[in-house]
Write a protein that holds these residues in place. Structure first.
Motif: not given
Length: 142
Positions: A30-35, A12-16, A21-25
């Motif tokens: 990074v999201a997988m590492l977040m608390k 979901e965060l990658a889609g946003l 215009g950012g890098s979804g990958r």
């Protein structure tokens, strides 16, 4: 496909990020590492099981977009409903809300409500706030 909360939130965060215009990958990584901010609560709904499943499903689908629904057991003693709702500042933080509805007494059902959201540097407690908001909606929908 059964994705866990972390995978759903990262997607979901990658889609946003991709929409902006950012890098979804990179954002997915990074999201997988977040608390996560996770909040769980147990509720009792004064409805028979089938009616409780209908109410929970209706409320969750109004709060977000359905991700999955599955029966927990062949005898249909429980059902899991999962949606992705908006949370945080400006509704830009996705929150995975999971409700496990199970049979309670003769005219009641139990609901285990769980909401999880990724937390960045600024703590928004989006999971906690979403769980509280949806629990209030479930009680109000009577």
């Amino acid at each position: 496909m059964d994705r866990n909360e972390d995978q759903i939130l990262a997607d979901e965060l990658a889609g946003l990020a991709s929409m902006g215009g950012g890098s979804g990958r990179l954002v997915r990584f990074v999201a997988m590492l977040m608390k996560k901010n996770v909040h769980e609560m147990d509720l009792v709904i004064p409805l028979p099981f089938d009616d409780a499943v209908e109410r929970v499903s209706r409320v969750l689908n109004q709060a977000g977009r359905a991700v999955e629904t599955r029966q927990a057991a062949p005898g249909r003693d429980g059902e899991t409903i999962r949606v992705v709702a908006s949370g945080g500042a400006g509704g830009m933080n996705p929150v995975v809300v999971t409700a496990l509805v199970s049979k309670g007494g003769e005219n009641s059902s139990k609901v285990r409500l769980r909401a999880a959201a990724k937390e960045g540097l600024i703590k928004q407690r989006a999971g906690e706030k979403a769980a509280t908001r949806i629990a209030a909606l479930l009680h109000k929908a009577r």
